[in-house]
Design a protein around this motif. Structure first.
Motif, mmCIF file in Angstrom:
data_model
loop_
_atom_site.group_PDB
_atom_site.id
_atom_site.type_symbol
_atom_site.label_atom_id
_atom_site.label_comp_id
_atom_site.label_asym_id
_atom_site.label_seq_id
_atom_site.Cartn_x
_atom_site.Cartn_y
_atom_site.Cartn_z
ATOM 1 N N VAL A 38 49.656 39.163 39.410
ATOM 2 C CA VAL A 38 49.357 38.085 38.456
ATOM 3 C C VAL A 38 50.200 38.330 37.204
ATOM 4 O O VAL A 38 50.698 39.434 36.978
ATOM 5 C CB VAL A 38 47.856 38.039 38.062
ATOM 6 C CG1 VAL A 38 46.991 37.720 39.257
ATOM 7 C CG2 VAL A 38 47.428 39.346 37.394
ATOM 8 N N HIS A 98 50.564 31.559 37.134
ATOM 9 C CA HIS A 98 50.199 32.924 36.731
ATOM 10 C C HIS A 98 49.989 33.822 37.938
ATOM 11 O O HIS A 98 49.357 34.867 37.832
ATOM 12 C CB HIS A 98 48.930 32.884 35.853
ATOM 13 C CG HIS A 98 49.137 32.107 34.598
ATOM 14 N ND1 HIS A 98 48.115 31.481 33.922
ATOM 15 C CD2 HIS A 98 50.261 31.822 33.887
ATOM 16 C CE1 HIS A 98 48.597 30.864 32.853
ATOM 17 N NE2 HIS A 98 49.899 31.060 32.815
ATOM 18 N N GLY A 99 50.529 33.413 39.083
ATOM 19 C CA GLY A 99 50.437 34.241 40.281
ATOM 20 C C GLY A 99 49.098 34.060 40.980
ATOM 21 O O GLY A 99 48.420 33.056 40.793
ATOM 22 N N SER A 100 48.745 35.061 41.779
ATOM 23 C CA SER A 100 47.521 34.966 42.597
ATOM 24 C C SER A 100 46.785 36.314 42.630
ATOM 25 O O SER A 100 47.400 37.373 42.706
ATOM 26 C CB SER A 100 47.895 34.587 44.032
ATOM 27 O OG SER A 100 46.831 34.921 44.909
ATOM 28 N N LEU A 101 45.467 36.213 42.628
ATOM 29 C CA LEU A 101 44.627 37.432 42.738
ATOM 30 C C LEU A 101 44.959 38.196 44.006
ATOM 31 O O LEU A 101 44.704 39.398 44.097
ATOM 32 C CB LEU A 101 43.143 37.029 42.792
ATOM 33 C CG LEU A 101 42.491 36.510 41.522
ATOM 34 C CD1 LEU A 101 41.089 35.999 41.832
ATOM 35 C CD2 LEU A 101 42.436 37.584 40.438
ATOM 36 N N GLU A 143 51.831 28.084 41.226
ATOM 37 C CA GLU A 143 50.797 29.017 40.731
ATOM 38 C C GLU A 143 51.421 29.809 39.583
ATOM 39 O O GLU A 143 51.970 30.890 39.763
ATOM 40 C CB GLU A 143 50.337 29.947 41.865
ATOM 41 C CG GLU A 143 49.556 29.222 42.961
ATOM 42 C CD GLU A 143 49.028 30.166 44.051
ATOM 43 O OE1 GLU A 143 49.820 30.934 44.617
ATOM 44 O OE2 GLU A 143 47.813 30.124 44.326
ATOM 45 N N GLN A 191 47.149 27.167 36.383
ATOM 46 C CA GLN A 191 47.088 28.434 35.667
ATOM 47 C C GLN A 191 46.127 29.378 36.389
ATOM 48 O O GLN A 191 46.024 30.549 36.060
ATOM 49 C CB GLN A 191 46.594 28.221 34.238
ATOM 50 C CG GLN A 191 47.442 27.262 33.429
ATOM 51 C CD GLN A 191 46.769 26.931 32.120
ATOM 52 O OE1 GLN A 191 46.966 27.632 31.130
ATOM 53 N NE2 GLN A 191 45.962 25.896 32.093
ATOM 54 N N ASN A 192 45.402 28.842 37.344
ATOM 55 C CA ASN A 192 44.379 29.621 38.040
ATOM 56 C C ASN A 192 45.020 30.541 39.072
ATOM 57 O O ASN A 192 46.063 30.206 39.643
ATOM 58 C CB ASN A 192 43.368 28.694 38.739
ATOM 59 C CG ASN A 192 42.627 27.823 37.734
ATOM 60 O OD1 ASN A 192 42.542 28.166 36.548
ATOM 61 N ND2 ASN A 192 42.122 26.693 38.194
ATOM 62 N N VAL A 193 44.392 31.666 39.271
ATOM 63 C CA VAL A 193 44.912 32.659 40.220
ATOM 64 C C VAL A 193 43.953 32.814 41.400
ATOM 65 O O VAL A 193 44.112 33.703 42.237
ATOM 66 C CB VAL A 193 45.122 34.030 39.506
ATOM 67 C CG1 VAL A 193 46.237 33.919 38.489
ATOM 68 C CG2 VAL A 193 43.834 34.514 38.841
ATOM 69 N N TYR A 218 39.605 43.041 38.925
ATOM 70 C CA TYR A 218 40.268 42.133 39.874
ATOM 71 C C TYR A 218 39.586 42.119 41.236
ATOM 72 O O TYR A 218 39.515 41.080 41.890
ATOM 73 C CB TYR A 218 41.772 42.473 39.976
ATOM 74 C CG TYR A 218 42.500 41.928 38.777
ATOM 75 C CD1 TYR A 218 42.754 42.711 37.652
ATOM 76 C CD2 TYR A 218 42.834 40.574 38.728
ATOM 77 C CE1 TYR A 218 43.351 42.175 36.529
ATOM 78 C CE2 TYR A 218 43.424 40.026 37.603
ATOM 79 C CZ TYR A 218 43.671 40.824 36.499
ATOM 80 O OH TYR A 218 44.237 40.268 35.383
ATOM 81 N N ASN A 259 50.648 38.740 50.060
ATOM 82 C CA ASN A 259 49.219 38.477 49.856
ATOM 83 C C ASN A 259 48.388 39.363 50.768
ATOM 84 O O ASN A 259 48.741 39.595 51.920
ATOM 85 C CB ASN A 259 48.905 36.994 50.118
ATOM 86 C CG ASN A 259 49.408 36.130 48.962
ATOM 87 O OD1 ASN A 259 49.714 36.646 47.877
ATOM 88 N ND2 ASN A 259 49.491 34.835 49.184
#
Ligand code: BV8
Ligand code: ZN
Length: 280
Positions: free
Chosen positions: A197, A134-137, A132, A114-116, A79, A153
């Motif tokens: 995520v 699938h959440g976020s990096l 978002e 679907q992008n994080v 990650y 974040n």
């Protein structure tokens, strides 16, 4: 007449019939389902195409709770690497087209990404119209169940010394990291932090599903844009059939033609080029 850029040959008939529908009075509600392909030309490898350092790992095997339990250092390096790349990347024209659609007053619009990688957010997409899924990096969550640490974040790169990416970018063998060298919760001090995520086998946050369902129920979706996704991941993939079964039209933006798809528009090429052409 000069043709479209060589890599993006959209048949005029496709563009004309799509534009006729798009500009017709019965195209009022548009839903976009976005996948890794939208960020490909921003330099972020797609999930299935992830090359380079991670070629020896299958991303799907690393994006799971078991992988994190088994070797949190390896999963954190995966990650940290993707956070680093996402921070270096810039949104592309495809992201900006969706952001522009999110600002139009005369249509109902929602993007399910679907992008994080956070690129849709950075393209100034109206936040209320971006899910978002699938959440976020960049979201950080404490793994200590009894801790009340609010998910937030964190854009620091590196998150901590052990996760400085240029340490492990050029070598093949990834170092084994001890848990105490990994990011820990600033609130309870003991909980190991994890990326916020949705891993495979984890349920999506219910409020995400509710917001998507609310949009679909409240407004009959007239057009669904399916952009840069292999539609292999559920439940995000299920929205295409839901919309089609409600009589909505589908437009696919992908570098690969989808031969199973009959009654839909297909824009073959890089979505950073095809989206601006189709949605102008
Ligand atoms: C869940 C975050 C309930 C992490 C991700 C029902 C049926 C079948 C399977 C399941 C099911 N229900 C649940 C499952 C299991 C699983 C699943 O779907 N597995 C798949 C692999 C079969 N789903 C789940 O676990 C979901 N949870 O359903 O909860 C539950 C609970 C317990 C037990 C069972 C069920 C959670 C799924 C979320 C997983 N997290 N991301 C992280 O990113 O690290 S998904 C991850 O993979 C990405 O976020 C992304 O969504 C996905 C990759 O998909 P794509 O975005 O489509 O990317 P891909 O590389 O595949 O495709 C790129 C496309 O772009 C290609 O088509 C390519 O041709 C195209 N392209 C390339 N370049 C371009 C381009 N197009 C345009 N322009 C270009 N330049
Ligand atoms: Zn904590």
């Amino acid at each position: 007449t000069e043709s479209a850029p060589s890599s993006t040959l959209i048949p005029v008939s496709t563009l004309e019939s799509f534009h006729n529908f798009l500009r017709s009075p019965n195209c009022k509600t548009i839903l976009a389902l976005v996948g890794a392909g939208l960020s490909a030309s921003s330099g972020l490898s797609t999930f299935r195409g992830s090359g380079g350092l991670w070629k020896q790992y299958n991303a799907i095997d690393l994006a799971t709770p078991d992988a994190f339990l088994d070797d949190p250092g390896l999963v954190w390096q995966f990650y940290a690497y993707r956070r680093h790349k996402a921070l270096q990347a810039q949104p592309n024209l495809g992201h900006y087209v969706l952001a522009k659609l999110s600002k139009l007053a005369d249509i109902n619009f929602l993007t399910i990404t679907q992008n994080v990688d956070g690129l849709s957010q950075r393209s100034h997409h109206v936040p209320e119209k971006l899910l978002e899924f699938h959440g976020s990096l960049f979201g950080m969550r404490c793994t200590n169940f009894s801790c009340s640490y609010e998910e937030q974040n964190n854009y620091n790169d590196p998150l901590c010394e052990a996760l400085r990416v240029d340490n492990f970018d050029q070598t093949d063998a990834l170092p084994f990291l001890d848990e105490q060298d990994l990011p820990h919760c600033p609130a309870c001090k003991v909980g190991l932090l994890r990326p916020a995520v949705v891993w495979f086998g984890e349920s999506l946050p219910l409020q995400m599903i509710d917001k998507a369902d609310e949009f679909i129920v409240q407004n009959k979706v007239d057009l669904m844009l399916v952009i840069g996704t292999s539609r292999a991941v559920w439940p995000a993939a299920s929205y295409v059939d839901i919309i089609r079964n409600q009589g909505g039209k589908v437009a696919i933006f992908n570098t690969e033609p989808d031969d199973d798809e009959k009654d839909c528009w297909q824009f073959i090429g890089d979505s950073a080029e095809t989206l601006p052409l189709a949605m102008e």
